[in-house]
Design a protein around this motif. Sequence first.
Motif, PDB file in Angstrom:
ATOM      1  N   VAL A  36       0.762  -1.185   0.031  1.00 38.06           N
ATOM      2  CA  VAL A  36       0.156  -0.032  -0.019  1.00 38.06           C
ATOM      3  C   VAL A  36       0.912   1.114   0.047  1.00 38.06           C
ATOM      4  N   PHE A  51       1.715   2.817  -3.418  1.00 41.44           N
ATOM      5  CA  PHE A  51       0.639   3.052  -4.116  1.00 41.44           C
ATOM      6  C   PHE A  51       0.677   3.966  -5.464  1.00 41.44           C
ATOM      7  N   TRP A 100       2.943   2.392  -8.437  1.00 43.09           N
ATOM      8  CA  TRP A 100       2.536   1.237  -8.934  1.00 43.09           C
ATOM      9  C   TRP A 100       2.602   1.389 -10.406  1.00 43.09           C
TER      10      TRP A 100
END
Length: 304
Positions: free
Chosen positions: A144, A147, A150
């Motif tokens: 996470v 993020f 990504w």
Amino acid sequence: MNIGDKVRLTHGIEQGVITRILQGNIVEVEIEDGFKIPVQRSELSVVSSVEAQVFKAPEPNRFEPQRQQEWGTQRTSGPEIVANKGIYMAFVVVNDRELSLHLVNNTDWDLPFMLSVGTDPHHKGLASGTLKPKTTLKVQDFLVKEFEEWGTFVFQAFYYRLAFMSLREPLIKKIKFRANTFFNNKQKAPILAKDAYVYQLDAEESKAARPLKIEPEKIIEKMFDTQVNETKVNLPKPSPSVDLHIEVLTKDFLSMSNTQMLNLQLETFEKQFEAAIANGMDEITFIHGIGNGVLRTELHKKTL
């Protein structure tokens, strides 16, 4: 209920596939011959995959005529209703640090696919193969905290079925997730039946509204323009009685599908109805026949 789920109407015999989720607790269901109807969720029950397999009528050998059953009259069944939409990426929460990416195929198609991620022109392959109908595939876990790094996910797939079929365009989807929308989209993932951040890959693209260009000079010019140009359209006066039987409207009805025939009947109705209004007719009669009531129902909708 999710897009791609097969459902049955609780107060009728119709079965179909969910094609869209609408507002007001309503879903769009595609039934026979491509007809799509809005239905309240409370009026539907999901047909389980096991039930669908057990009760599905066997397909005849495509190279041999279908044989009559030995114990009586031949079994009849309507055309197979195929779930054409329902492909998802689902990020399942593993813990407060990781999300597990799954691909979900809630359609009736085999999907030879490839999934990659990166920043153009450099991409890294994440998964490939054939995603079977009504199955899921775990791809990998993502952190996470990373993020924003990504990158852009690219999903490419073909639609394939071991049957006679209409060819479909390949699916190519590029997604760059944004935090403000991604983390507000938590729901129960189809097939997985787990809470996840879900993104539909084959959702219908909404057409972006064109920006409105305001030209003050032209607005002022129109305000002071005293000349009004009117274009009068003279529609021919229709007959007091219009027969909507398909054999009256076209000679080619034998080569048309039910949907094509219905569209022609509705188009004829709208043109003749508008012409009757334009000519000031007080009354006009449309002959729709008896049949199964589909045309009558659609005509009533048009006049509401």
